[in-house]
Design an enzyme around this catalytic site. Structure first.
Site, PDB file in Angstrom:
ATOM      1  N   HIS A 175       0.838  -1.196   0.000  1.00 40.53           N
ATOM      2  CA  HIS A 175       0.000   0.000   0.000  1.00 40.53           C
ATOM      3  C   HIS A 175       0.870   1.243   0.000  1.00 40.53           C
ATOM      4  O   HIS A 175       1.832   1.345   0.776  1.00 40.53           O
ATOM      5  CB  HIS A 175      -0.914   0.018   1.229  1.00 40.53           C
ATOM      6  CG  HIS A 175      -1.683   1.297   1.382  1.00 40.53           C
ATOM      7  ND1 HIS A 175      -1.583   2.112   2.495  1.00 40.53           N
ATOM      8  CD2 HIS A 175      -2.551   1.931   0.549  1.00 40.53           C
ATOM      9  CE1 HIS A 175      -2.361   3.164   2.353  1.00 40.53           C
ATOM     10  NE2 HIS A 175      -2.963   3.088   1.177  1.00 40.53           N
ATOM     11  N   SER A 176       0.574   2.194  -0.864  1.00 51.93           N
ATOM     12  CA  SER A 176       1.263   3.471  -0.917  1.00 51.93           C
ATOM     13  C   SER A 176       2.771   3.263  -1.063  1.00 51.93           C
ATOM     14  O   SER A 176       3.221   2.576  -1.958  1.00 51.93           O
ATOM     15  CB  SER A 176       0.897   4.293   0.325  1.00 51.93           C
ATOM     16  OG  SER A 176       1.382   5.612   0.233  1.00 51.93           O
ATOM     17  N   MET A 177       3.567   3.828  -0.174  1.00 52.11           N
ATOM     18  CA  MET A 177       5.019   3.708  -0.277  1.00 52.11           C
ATOM     19  C   MET A 177       5.497   2.276  -0.081  1.00 52.11           C
ATOM     20  O   MET A 177       6.614   1.927  -0.472  1.00 52.11           O
ATOM     21  CB  MET A 177       5.690   4.629   0.740  1.00 52.11           C
ATOM     22  CG  MET A 177       5.445   6.111   0.502  1.00 52.11           C
ATOM     23  SD  MET A 177       6.093   6.702  -1.074  1.00 52.11           S
ATOM     24  CE  MET A 177       7.852   6.655  -0.746  1.00 52.11           C
ATOM     25  N   GLN A 202      -1.189  -0.751  -4.145  1.00 53.69           N
ATOM     26  CA  GLN A 202      -2.424  -0.001  -3.927  1.00 53.69           C
ATOM     27  C   GLN A 202      -2.084   1.462  -3.681  1.00 53.69           C
ATOM     28  O   GLN A 202      -1.436   1.798  -2.692  1.00 53.69           O
ATOM     29  CB  GLN A 202      -3.182  -0.573  -2.724  1.00 53.69           C
ATOM     30  CG  GLN A 202      -3.515  -2.058  -2.830  1.00 53.69           C
ATOM     31  CD  GLN A 202      -4.016  -2.626  -1.511  1.00 53.69           C
ATOM     32  OE1 GLN A 202      -3.578  -2.226  -0.433  1.00 53.69           O
ATOM     33  NE2 GLN A 202      -4.934  -3.572  -1.588  1.00 53.69           N
ATOM     34  N   THR A 204       0.060   3.460  -4.955  1.00 51.73           N
ATOM     35  CA  THR A 204       1.494   3.702  -4.820  1.00 51.73           C
ATOM     36  C   THR A 204       1.950   4.748  -5.836  1.00 51.73           C
ATOM     37  O   THR A 204       1.724   4.580  -7.043  1.00 51.73           O
ATOM     38  CB  THR A 204       2.282   2.405  -5.044  1.00 51.73           C
ATOM     39  OG1 THR A 204       1.950   1.465  -4.022  1.00 51.73           O
ATOM     40  CG2 THR A 204       3.781   2.665  -5.020  1.00 51.73           C
TER      41      THR A 204
END
Length: 679
Positions: A175-177, A202, A204
């Site tokens: 997720h993200s980073m 997700q 990212t």
């Protein structure tokens, strides 16, 4: 001070006030004026438990702030306390300030799915605790997180040692980073690429950091993206899916989440959540990890990726991409099959009915008899180029076939055309180009018994140019005072409104669709899809008929120079209804697009202007002995109304002595670096 001198600050204040108002309007559009949350919440059926995995002493000493956990619920969690694992390992990586507990949505839904198949297959979900570090604001920890994940993968695989179906690789959901950290694994010198075969990210930001606040962050991005471009051949066995949140995610705009398009391999896929079949919803930056519709699509894909022989995720990259396309791009309303049968025999004591007209609709309610409707193609090939059919029964059974051998009015052998269909929120549709099927003699629609069910079907033959109409978009500077209109008068089931010259990210429009019908009888809803052919960022709206619907039209990615396709508004209409399409430029959303794509430069610009003003005041103080007024110096020295702040800083620095240069050198170099590397 003279009259002109007093007027200058007033004009500057007026200009800054107007500029600030425009910025605030853009910020309001980005952060507040998005679609409502259409995601369902995921819930745990049993109390979630997180079993801490003991790490090797060397790893624990090197990374004291990080931990590895195994997710579980109820009896499943109790059984796994001895770590005799037999499932398929999936590692979840949280993002900026994220919690390892965010894995619970994936883990819980996967556990319910495993129960449905009596644990013939199941997944073990692991999660990393990064101590909720703010890696999006400070990139100094990213390399350390990457190395820790590498150690976690080795620990996870050792847990399955000597098992009958021991895995040799781990699937990762980031997720993200966390997704960027997963991609960075490939840059480690001692990392073996075969340790990962599937990566799902997700929201990212793959392309660039949202805010390039330090050199560690920008250097990390440069290293990761350069490696993925230069070493593309080494990534052929890694399948990557990036899911962006759409316009609800104001923290990471979706354009940043699209993976670089590499010509060397086709194992990467980027989609926006609003285009994902059976989800069709934009998500914010946090809800993307618990949005039930997206989680279901992810878990269904994971189970379809299992190889029955190895009991692990398939090693076939083509099958992995086929599964991801099935669940995240074009769902045919069929259960995934790797090699579906090309031909089938139509059996059953169904009544055969021949339909010779070019348009056909049929409603079924509580009918105990099944039917086959046969459409002979010989007479239609001369006058029409396409056939379009729709079915409101949203089950996964086959329903449309192509006959190649006919005996009287019955079909002996047929090709299952249901795999060519596409699932939409209220219907499944299929459009066939007749020239692509020269061997077909008939198209057959199967209508099974409908005891207790009500649904409608429809088919029509048409020429492609009769259903494709062009609508030029209004100019950016029309400010919504002018509009483009088109009236769709015929009784067709499908229209494609091509939006001419809609290809730039700063364009934004409001599209109004006014539907009118000849009678007041109950009708099926209409589906409006804004289709962007150069990226998977479609958005879908379902509306009652008659109604007046407003749709926002704006882009996440500008059209590539090599692409000549046109954005389209697909209207899956209700028969015997008239549709008026009105398009206007939306100034508010244009400002929102500017903020969305360039807000990262605003803080840098503001700080740069302040520093330039202070520098001007210091220069005046040195030459005259008096400190000039801040507002006057802002206009004279900083010139913030100009669009070349980078050049202004350079010119400013060149006009000062060595002492002042040394004072501003470090700060200015940092600002210059950020501005050059910002989006």
């Amino acid at each position: 001070m003279g009259r002109a001198g007093r007027r200058l600050p007033a004009l500057a204040a007026l200009f800054y006030g107007a500029l600030a108002a425009l910025v605030l309007l853009g910020v309001r559009d980005v952060m507040f004026l998005y679609e409502e949350n259409r995601c369902s919440m995921t819930y745990m059926y049993e109390y979630p438990e997180y079993l801490k995995i003991k790490l090797p002493k060397k790893t624990a000493r090197r990374y004291p702030a990080y931990e590895l956990y195994l997710y579980g619920e109820g009896n499943y969690a109790e059984e796994n306390k001895n770590l005799l694992l037999t499932g398929i390992p999936v590692l979840f990586l949280p993002g900026n300030a994220g919690s390892y507990k965010q894995v619970r949505s994936l883990g819980s839904i996967a556990l319910r799915k495993a129960e449905d198949v009596d644990f013939k297959y199941h997944f073990n979900f692991f999660s990393v605790n990064f101590n909720e570090e703010l890696v999006a604001l400070y990139g100094g920890s990213l390399q350390q997180q990457t190395k820790f994940v590498h150690e976690c993968i080795k620990v996870i695989l050792k847990l399955y040692k000597d098992r009958e179906f021991a895995p040799s690789s781990v699937a990762i959901v980031g997720h993200s980073m966390g997704g960027l950290v997963a991609r960075a694994l490939l840059t480690l010198k001692n990392f073996k690429p075969e340790l990962i075969n599937l990566l799902i990210t997700q929201a990212t930001p793959h392309v660039a950091p949202v805010m390039p606040l330090d050199k560690y962050l920008t250097d990390f991005y440069t290293a990761v993206n350069n490696h993925w471009i230069l070493k593309a051949q080494d990534l052929r066995n890694l399948t990557t899916l990036s899911v962006a949140g759409g316009f609800r995610d104001y923290q990471v705009r979706s354009g940043l989440a699209f993976l670089p398009r590499l010509s060397q391999h086709d194992s990467a896929l980027s989609v926006v959540s609003s285009a994902v079949p059976r989800a069709w919803a934009s998500t914010d930056h946090l809800s993307i990890v618990w949005c039930k519709e997206l989680i279901l699509a992810t878990i269904r894909a994971l189970f379809d990726l299992i190889d029955e022989n190895t009991r692990q995720i398939t090693e076939d990259p083509k099958k992995r991409m086929s599964v991801l396309n099935h669940h995240f791009v074009r769902h045919p309303a069929k259960m995934f099959e790797e090699n579906p049968e090309a031909f089938t025999h139509l059996t059953g004591a169904f009544k055969w009915i021949t339909v010779k007209g070019s348009k056909w609709t049929y409603s079924v309610y509580n009918d105990s008899d099944g039917k086959y409707f046969s459409f002979p193609l010989a007479s239609h090939r001369i006058s029409y180029s396409h056939v379009y059919c729709e079915n409101s029964m949203l089950d996964t059974s086959s329903w449309i076939y192509g006959c190649m051998n006919t005996n009287s009015s019955m079909c002996l052998e047929a090709a299952d055309l249901s795999w060519r269909a596409e699932l939409l929120p209220t219907t499944k549709v299929v459009m066939l180009k007749l020239l692509d099927y020269p061997s077909l003699s008939h198209v057959v629609i199967q209508v099974p018994p409908a005891v207790g069910n009500k649904y409608t079907l429809g088919c029509e033959f048409f020429k492609e140019d009769s259903r494709a109409v062009q609508l030029p978009v209004t100019h950016l500077f029309s400010f919504g005072f002018s509009s483009s209109k088109i009236l769709l008068n015929s009784s067709g089931l499908l229209y494609n409104v091509q939006l001419q010259h809609f290809n730039q990210i700063y364009q934004a429009f409001k599209i109004y669709i006014d539907s009118h019908c000849q009678s007041l009888k109950e009708r099926k809803p209409s589906v409006y899809r804004l289709h962007i052919p150069w990226s998977y960022e479609d958005s879908i709206t379902v509306a009652k008929v008659p109604s007046l619907v407003e749709i926002s039209a704006k882009l996440h990615i500008a059209q590539p120079h090599s692409d000549s396709s046109l954005a389209e508004l697909n209207i899956y209409s209700s028969p015997d209804c008239q549709y008026e399409v009105i398009l206007k430029t939306s100034l508010l959303q244009v400002l929102g697009q500017i903020v969305r794509f360039h807000a990262g430069a605003f803080p840098v610009y503001i700080v740069s202007s302040i520093l330039l003003t202070y520098g001007g005041q210091l220069s005046t103080l040195r030459s005259t002995g008096q400190c000039s007024d801040f507002s006057l110096e802002l206009v004279r020295a900083a010139k913030p109304y100009k669009v070349e702040p980078l050049i202004s800083i350079v010119v400013f620095l060149q006009g000062h002595c060595l002492l002042e240069w040394s004072i501003f050198l470090y700060i200015s170099e940092t600002l210059l670096f950020i501005m050059v590397n910002s989006d």
